[in-house]
Design a protein around this motif. Structure first.
Motif, mmCIF file in Angstrom:
data_model
loop_
_atom_site.group_PDB
_atom_site.id
_atom_site.type_symbol
_atom_site.label_atom_id
_atom_site.label_comp_id
_atom_site.label_asym_id
_atom_site.label_seq_id
_atom_site.Cartn_x
_atom_site.Cartn_y
_atom_site.Cartn_z
ATOM 1 N N ASN A 404 -14.911 -11.945 -17.308
ATOM 2 C CA ASN A 404 -14.480 -12.552 -16.052
ATOM 3 C C ASN A 404 -13.452 -13.644 -16.293
ATOM 4 N N ILE A 405 -12.658 -13.476 -17.332
ATOM 5 C CA ILE A 405 -11.723 -14.531 -17.719
ATOM 6 C C ILE A 405 -10.700 -14.752 -16.605
ATOM 7 N N GLY A 406 -10.754 -15.946 -16.044
ATOM 8 C CA GLY A 406 -9.774 -16.329 -15.039
ATOM 9 C C GLY A 406 -8.879 -17.436 -15.536
ATOM 10 N N ILE A 407 -9.403 -18.159 -16.507
ATOM 11 C CA ILE A 407 -8.641 -19.285 -17.057
ATOM 12 C C ILE A 407 -8.424 -19.052 -18.547
ATOM 13 N N LEU A 408 -7.218 -18.766 -18.884
ATOM 14 C CA LEU A 408 -6.813 -18.678 -20.289
ATOM 15 C C LEU A 408 -5.890 -19.863 -20.544
ATOM 16 N N GLU A 409 -6.501 -20.932 -21.045
ATOM 17 C CA GLU A 409 -5.753 -22.169 -21.180
ATOM 18 C C GLU A 409 -4.573 -22.014 -22.142
ATOM 19 N N LYS A 410 -3.615 -22.923 -21.953
ATOM 20 C CA LYS A 410 -2.514 -22.961 -22.895
ATOM 21 C C LYS A 410 -3.053 -23.232 -24.290
ATOM 22 N N TYR A 411 -2.509 -22.571 -25.231
ATOM 23 C CA TYR A 411 -2.892 -22.723 -26.644
ATOM 24 C C TYR A 411 -4.323 -22.209 -26.900
ATOM 25 N N ALA A 412 -4.867 -21.414 -25.961
ATOM 26 C CA ALA A 412 -6.204 -20.854 -26.189
ATOM 27 C C ALA A 412 -6.214 -19.958 -27.418
ATOM 28 N N LEU A 413 -5.092 -19.314 -27.678
ATOM 29 C CA LEU A 413 -5.004 -18.401 -28.810
ATOM 30 C C LEU A 413 -4.184 -18.983 -29.959
ATOM 31 N N SER A 414 -3.997 -20.260 -29.931
ATOM 32 C CA SER A 414 -3.201 -20.904 -30.985
ATOM 33 C C SER A 414 -3.861 -20.752 -32.343
ATOM 34 N N GLY A 415 -3.033 -20.626 -33.320
ATOM 35 C CA GLY A 415 -3.504 -20.508 -34.686
ATOM 36 C C GLY A 415 -3.711 -19.083 -35.154
ATOM 37 N N LEU A 416 -3.688 -18.136 -34.246
ATOM 38 C CA LEU A 416 -3.934 -16.731 -34.627
ATOM 39 C C LEU A 416 -2.611 -16.073 -35.043
ATOM 40 N N ARG A 417 -2.057 -16.558 -36.117
ATOM 41 C CA ARG A 417 -0.739 -16.105 -36.557
ATOM 42 C C ARG A 417 -0.751 -14.735 -37.221
ATOM 43 N N LYS A 418 -1.948 -14.231 -37.542
ATOM 44 C CA LYS A 418 -2.043 -12.908 -38.159
ATOM 45 C C LYS A 418 -2.655 -11.865 -37.217
ATOM 46 N N LEU A 419 -2.874 -12.273 -35.998
ATOM 47 C CA LEU A 419 -3.487 -11.349 -35.029
ATOM 48 C C LEU A 419 -2.537 -10.188 -34.731
ATOM 49 N N SER A 420 -3.050 -8.967 -34.837
ATOM 50 C CA SER A 420 -2.220 -7.778 -34.575
ATOM 51 C C SER A 420 -2.631 -7.043 -33.300
ATOM 52 N N MET A 421 -3.882 -7.202 -32.869
ATOM 53 C CA MET A 421 -4.344 -6.501 -31.661
ATOM 54 C C MET A 421 -5.159 -7.444 -30.795
ATOM 55 N N LEU A 422 -4.769 -7.567 -29.529
ATOM 56 C CA LEU A 422 -5.452 -8.456 -28.588
ATOM 57 C C LEU A 422 -5.735 -7.692 -27.304
ATOM 58 N N ARG A 423 -7.020 -7.642 -26.943
ATOM 59 C CA ARG A 423 -7.429 -6.979 -25.706
ATOM 60 C C ARG A 423 -7.947 -8.011 -24.714
ATOM 61 N N LEU A 424 -7.233 -8.151 -23.605
ATOM 62 C CA LEU A 424 -7.626 -9.029 -22.511
ATOM 63 C C LEU A 424 -7.750 -8.245 -21.204
ATOM 64 N N ASP A 425 -7.842 -6.942 -21.302
ATOM 65 C CA ASP A 425 -7.881 -6.107 -20.110
ATOM 66 C C ASP A 425 -9.194 -6.254 -19.355
ATOM 67 N N ASN A 426 -9.153 -5.921 -18.053
ATOM 68 C CA ASN A 426 -10.316 -5.969 -17.168
ATOM 69 C C ASN A 426 -10.916 -7.373 -17.096
#
Length: 947
Positions: A404-426
């Motif tokens: 039920n993510i409605g708030i994805l704050e700024k820099y919520a994903l900061s530091g994930l410099r090696k992330l290759s796949m991100l699922r935020l669907d639905n």
């Protein structure tokens, strides 16, 4: 020969039908030896397989109503490798039902009503490796039921009514290659047995039974490596007696009385081989004790699913942190930056189907340097705070979808410099900022489908230089600006379907024009009113090979602008279906030389016929879907140059007639769907019927192509022999003369009947002339033709002067009232009288001219005049009749053109001269060479000639 076999079995089932199409099956377009016969309401196997070729390898007859498998049901398919008979109503399998299937590898009989298996039911399946008998009514299995299956590797008898484990073991103990046995969902209460399990068996599933006391030899499971005993009533003491030395995976979930610690204490199985799901390890004490057992073990994976865990104290797994940990289906509400784990070893963490509500700030947490995969999907997360994943700097895959993510704050994903796949669907995300993905420089896939994003701000993706897959489908995006996709230097797949985009331009995709390969714009709000306006939003997308534009809301594209698809030189797949197109320009697909797939399905909103030459440049097209576009005709001018087309969908169109030349022009065609087209059973489709019976193109269900308005009549067997041109010519040549006679004879008869009748009498008379003298040829000197209104003159003047006078002057006269034979046809009497009289004397008055019988008598006399070429007609006019009156009587007119007449005078003195002239006319020579008598009027003027 393959097609010969097809024809052979087609004829067995439907006499005189040899088309390459199947009554109840469809050949797979991609796999030529694969056939689907599903959802056909079949009652027997024969209905499906009777017309299939003997080279069939893959056959699916599931989802029907078959109840019995008869002997030799598949006898003509020796090459069959996979057979699916699931989802039927099979109750009985006769001995020899699968005979001759020596190459069969997989047999599915799931979801039927089989209650027993005879000893010879699987006879002939010596090479079968996989057998599915789950979801049936099996209560027992004969000891020799599986004996023919010498190469069986896998058998599934789950969800039946089996109670006797010993009986099952007795039926499989001789299977030396069996590896997997599934018996979940039966009614086993023990593992009592009289024989040993096959030595090759390594995987045994006994879940969802009623096992309590195993009551078996302790070495029964000695060779099993994968053992599922979940959802039973086992205890630790019962299982602890068994030899489980080879077990590498043991599942014990939902055995309510099972004490895992008592079992671990006996050391029957090493702790790292056990799945700890569903064992009520739901408090700190149990988890700590478990960790003590796991501490000396090099734990690879720890699975604690469905234990009802509500919280995890800090450092609770510090001494037993595995590489992979699964905490799914618990009651966890917080993760607390993973403080309950030891950071050094963890590689993946799965916390799905829990109650997590938010992910807190973990900027100062101890990093898990080996952690690469996190899955928090299926939770209730509504907020992701800044640096929420600060503990995982080397994270590769992150799943936050279905929350039920409605708030994805700024820099919520900061530091994930090696992330290759991100699922935020639905989720419920509404805003994306420039800093949302600031550090994701290695991101390869980003899924934001089914959120509430309405605006893509400029530079949102500017740091995602390596992003290749971006899914923004199912949001509320209304437009994309020039910089919306800025920074996506390697983007190849862009999904924008299910949004509210109303306009696109060439600038929309300018930042990805050199890399974009797949573009999905399905179900947006694009609309164009005219095809004349020149508009090309894709002109720079030279690498795009897949474009989806179908189902624009709410009314479709309506029109495709001129040049709309220009520049798509690499396009191979184009979807334009469900757009209610009212018109298409002939050049709409010009330039799409590489196109292989095109669908215009369900565009029936005015298109009744496609423009000529619309497909002329699609020389590489392989699949064309024209289902339900209101198409009425197929012409070569439309479907020219489709020499590489292999599949053509024409279902649900208004086609009544198919031009076979169009189909013959598609030399590579192998699949044709004409279902639900109102093809008429007339000579217009004669060539189509012949083509169906001879072509090697697969027509989907050709035996179901019925004739509109003609129940139980079908195109394939409709009698069209009369349409054959040779037969037509034969029938024409045979029937035309008779039809001509039937038409001509009544006309001739009606116009020349009397002349024919009279000539008949002449012929009869001619036969008698050789035997009679001249005097004997005629019975009367004259036949008197008169009207009954003139009887007084005939009896008062004519008879006294010509018949009853002095014998030397008397004539033999024939009068109809006196001399006609009684009872004889009146016409025959007239003809006979005219023939037997040397002359015919016509007493003409106005009443005479109006009489049909008098006219007939004169006409017969005129025929005699023409035939005998002598004067046989004497005309007496009792009244003065003007030329105008005479001109209306055509028959009289024709006679009077050649004859003069004698008029009856009113003066008594002139009457003597009149009778003298009549006598002279009656005595005139009967010889053809004799001088013709002429009649004169009483005043000696020129004779009156009727013209």
């Amino acid at each position: 020969m393959r097609w010969g076999i097809v024809l052979h079995f087609g004829i067995l089932f439907v006499p005189w039908v040899t088309s390459f199409g199947f009554r109840n099956c469809i050949q797979s377009y991609d796999i030529k030896d694969s056939y689907n016969c599903i959802y056909r309401q079949l009652l027997d196997v024969h209905s499906a397989v009777s017309d299939l070729p003997n080279v069939t390898k893959f056959l699916n007859i599931s989802h029907n109503n078959i109840m019995t498998l008869h002997p030799g049901s598949f006898g003509h398919m020796p090459l069959l490798q996979l057979l699916n008979l699931g989802q039927n109503s099979v109750r009985n399998i006769s001995a020899g039902a699968f005979e001759n299937l020596t190459n069969l590898r997989s047999l599915t009989l799931s979801c039927n009503r089989i209650s027993s298996l005879s000893p010879e039911v699987f006879h002939g399946l010596g090479n079968l490796t996989h057998l599915f008998l789950d979801h049936n009514l099996l209560a027992s299995i004969h000891a020799w039921a599986f004996s023919p299956l010498n190469n069986l590797i896998f058998i599934n008898v789950s969800s039946n009514q089996l109670k006797n484990f010993s009986e099952v073991v007795g039926s499989i103990h001789q299977l030396r290659t069996l590896n997997v046995l599934l018996m979940c969902g039966n009614k086993l209460t023990s593992l009592n047995h009289s024989q040993e399990l096959p030595p090759s068996l390594t995987e045994l599933h006994l879940c969802k039974n009623q096992l309590r006391d195993l009551n078996c030899h302790h070495d029964l499971l000695a060779k099993i490596s994968y053992l599922d005993l979940s959802y039973n009533n086992l205890t630790a003491s019962t299982l602890g007696k068994m030899n489980l030395s080879k077990v590498t995976y043991l599942r014990l979930e939902s055995n309510n009385e099972f004490n895992i610690f008592k079992f671990l204490h006996k050391r029957t199985v090493t702790p790292d081989k056990i799945d700890y799901s569903g064992l009520k390890l739901n408090n700190a004490t149990n988890l700590t004790e478990l960790c003590d057992y796991l501490k000396p073990v090099n734990m690879s994976k720890l699975t604690l699913r469905a234990n009802g865990i509500r919280s995890l104290p800090d450092h609770i797994f510090e001494n037993c942190t595995p590489k992979h940990m699964d905490l799914s289906r618990n009651r966890l509400k917080k993760m607390c930056c993973l403080k309950f784990l030891k950071p050094s070893d963890l590689e993946s963490l799965t916390v799905e189907h829990n109650l997590l509500k938010e992910l807190s700030n973990c900027n100062d947490s101890t990093p898990f340097s080996n952690l690469q995969n996190i899955s928090f999907q299926y939770n209730r997360i509504w907020q992701v705070k800044r640096y929420a994943f600060g503990y995982a700097p080397n994270l590769r895959e992150l799943k936050l979808n279905i929350n039920n993510i409605g708030i994805l704050e700024k820099y919520a994903l900061s530091g994930l410099r090696k992330l290759s796949m991100l699922r935020l669907d639905n989720n419920l995300i509404t805003d994306l900022y420039e800093n949302s993905f600031h550090d994701l420089t290695e991101l390869h896939t980003l899924n934001l489908r089914n959120n509430r994003v309405s605006v893509i701000f400029n530079n949102t993706f500017c740091h995602l230089a390596k992003l290749r897959f971006l899914d923004l489908g199912g949001n509320k995006i209304t437009h994309l600006s020039y910089d919306s996709l800025y920074g996506l230097q390697t983007l190849s797949n862009l999904y924008l379907d299910g949004n509210k985009i109303q306009k696109i331009s060439r600038d929309t995709f300018s930042n990805v024009m050199s890399t974009l390969q797949v573009l999905d714009l399905k179900s947006n709000q694009l609309r164009y009113d005219s095809s004349r306006k020149h508009f090309s939003p894709f002109c720079n997308l030279s690498k795009l090979y897949d474009l989806k534009l179908q189902a624009q809301q709410p009314f479709g594209l309506t029109a495709v602008p001129h040049g709309f698809l220009a520049g798509l030189t690499s396009l191979r797949l184009l979807y334009l279906s469900q757009n209610r197109l009212t018109s298409l320009r002939p050049d709409v697909f010009n330039g799409l030389d590489q196109l292989q797939y095109l669908t215009l399905a369900d565009d029936c909103n005015g298109i009744q016929n496609l423009p000529q030459g619309i497909f002329k440049n699609l020389k590489n097209l392989r699949i064309l879907d024209l289902e339900n576009i209101c198409l009425q005709t197929l012409t070569l001018s439309i479907f020219e140059n489709l020499s590489k087309l292999r599949r053509l969908q024409l279902m649900k169109n208004a086609l009544k007639h198919i031009d076979v030349d169009v189909l013959k022009n598609m030399t590579s065609l192998v699949y044709l769907d004409l279902r639900k087209c109102p093809l008429t059973c007339t000579c217009n489709n004669y060539d189509l019927q012949r083509w169906l019976n001879q072509s090697q193109v697969q027509v989907v269900y050709p035996y179901n192509l019925s004739c509109p308005g003609m129940p139980f009549s079908y195109i394939h067997d409709f009698n069209m022999h009369v349409c054959d041109m040779k037969i037509k010519m034969f029938f024409f040549c045979f029937t035309f003369p008779f039809l001509l006679l039937f038409i001509v004879i009544p006309v001739v008869y009606s116009r020349t009947y009397w002349r024919l009748r009279y000539n008949y009498f002449l012929f009869v008379a001619w036969l008698h002339q050789h035997w009679k003298s001249e005097k004997e040829l005629y019975k009367y000197d004259a036949f008197v033709s008169y009207n009954s209104h003139n009887e007084d003159w005939v009896f008062g003047e004519l008879l006294p002067n010509l018949e009853t006078c002095h014998p030397s002057l008397a004539f033999r006269l024939c009068l109809h009232h006196r001399d006609f034979q009684l009872g004889r046809d009146i016409i025959d009497n007239i003809v006979d009288s005219v023939h037997n009289s040397r002359k015919t004397l016509c007493v003409i008055s106005r009443d005479y001219l109006r009489s049909e019988w008098c006219s007939l008598e004169m006409q017969l006399a005129s025929y005699k005049l023409l035939d005998e070429m002598r004067d046989v007609l004497v005309l007496i006019f009792l009244e003065h009749i003007t030329d105008r009156e005479l001109s209306t009587y055509h028959k009289m007119r024709r006679v009077m053109l050649k004859k003069t007449y004698i008029s009856w005078p009113s003066e008594p003195d002139a009457q003597k001269l009149f009778w003298a002239k009549v006598r002279i006319a009656l005595k005139g020579s009967s010889s053809p060479d004799g001088e013709e008598n002429q009649g004169f009027s009483l005043d000696e003027r020129e004779p009156l000639v009727i013209s």
